[in-house]
Write a protein that holds these residues in place. Structure first.
Motif, short mmCIF file in Angstrom:
data_model
loop_
_atom_site.label_atom_id
_atom_site.label_comp_id
_atom_site.label_asym_id
_atom_site.label_seq_id
_atom_site.Cartn_x
_atom_site.Cartn_y
_atom_site.Cartn_z
N TYR A 1 -0.81 0.95 6.10
CA TYR A 1 -1.29 1.02 7.47
C TYR A 1 -0.08 0.91 8.37
N LEU B 1 -1.89 -1.73 21.20
CA LEU B 1 -1.98 -0.73 20.15
C LEU B 1 -2.04 0.66 20.76
N ARG C 1 -2.56 6.17 8.45
CA ARG C 1 -2.57 5.75 7.04
C ARG C 1 -1.86 6.83 6.23
N GLY D 1 -6.24 -3.89 4.67
CA GLY D 1 -7.23 -4.85 4.21
C GLY D 1 -7.64 -5.79 5.32
N ALA D 2 -8.45 -6.77 4.96
CA ALA D 2 -9.00 -7.67 5.97
C ALA D 2 -7.92 -8.53 6.62
N ASN E 1 -4.53 -7.96 6.90
CA ASN E 1 -3.73 -7.06 7.73
C ASN E 1 -2.55 -7.74 8.40
N LYS E 2 -1.72 -8.43 7.63
CA LYS E 2 -0.53 -9.07 8.20
C LYS E 2 0.52 -8.01 8.51
N LEU E 3 0.89 -7.92 9.76
CA LEU E 3 1.80 -6.87 10.20
C LEU E 3 3.26 -7.31 10.07
N ILE E 4 4.11 -6.39 9.60
CA ILE E 4 5.56 -6.53 9.61
C ILE E 4 6.07 -5.56 10.67
#
Lengths: 112, 113
Positions: free
Chosen positions: B32, B46, B51, B96-97, B99-102
């Motif tokens: 993502y 945002l 994807r 996924g649920a 969704n930890k963003l880098i």
């Protein structure tokens, strides 16, 4: 702002003092996040929550703790603030079909 | 370690030009890839996301190009306007649920009139 408020919006404190930042959401989202933003580093995840009393560490969690006793509130605590924690702190929630993250307005924290 | 590398650090274009911001990632498990726009004193907003099952996505004047084999993705802003002047961040996550963003380190864009 996806119904996200942060308080305070600005804070100046001294080294060694405890500080608590509050994130409040009005739309009952399950996932909430705390990030810090620093020049040259983008945003980095501190902690996140996946439900009431359910939290986990992020990339830069040392020196920070969090609590979530209600769905709508996610608190970030600096037990003993240091100058390296001077930053802009953003809260985010996850929502939508792709779990998109939406950010609050931020809190600017200065530790002298 | 920095898992998402963003370039350039800053960019100046003339009104109507097409600024291009590039990001490269290392973790092939990322699936993502959002872009955020941030104005001074505001939280990131945002802008558009993609994807890896598609190579391009357009929303209005904003386009993401995605190259899975090269592990790169880029943001193009068509017919740029002075109001597009902001800092842009790319990011990546496993989706996924959780969704930890880098995040990348950001690009400061200035569109001159």
């Amino acid at each position: 702002d996806a119904g996200i408020t942060q308080s305070p919006r600005h804070k100046v404190t001294e080294t060694g003092t405890p500080v608590t930042l509050r994130c409040h959401q009005t739309e009952n989202h399950r996932y909430m996040y705390w990030y810090r933003q620093d020049p040259g580093h983008g945003l980095r995840l501190i902690h996140y929550s996946y439900g009431v009393k359910d939290t986990d560490k992020g990339e830069v969690s040392d020196g920070y703790s969090v609590s979530r006793s209600k769905t709508e509130d996610f608190l970030l605590t600096l037990e003993s603030a240091t100058s390296s924690q001077t930053s802009v702190y953003f809260c985010a929630i996850s929502a939508g079909q792709n779990n998109e993250q939406f950010f609050g307005p931020g809190t600017r924290l200065t530790v002298l | 370690q920095q898992q998402v590398k963003q370039s350039p650090q800053s960019l100046i274009v003339q009104k109507g030009g097409i600024p291009i911001i590039n990001c490269a990632y290392e973790n092939t498990a990322f699936d993502y890839f959002p872009w955020y726009q941030q104005f001074p004193g505001k939280g990131p907003a945002l802008l558009i996301a993609i994807r890896p099952d598609v190579s391009e996505k357009k929303e209005g004047r904003f386009t993401i190009s995605f190259n899975k084999s090269a592990k790169q993705f880029s943001l193009h802003i068509m017919d740029s306007q002075p109001g597009d002047s902001a800092t842009y961040f790319c990011a990546a996550s496993h989706g996924g649920a959780t969704n930890k963003l880098i995040f990348g380190t950001g690009t400061l864009l200035a569109v001159q009139p």
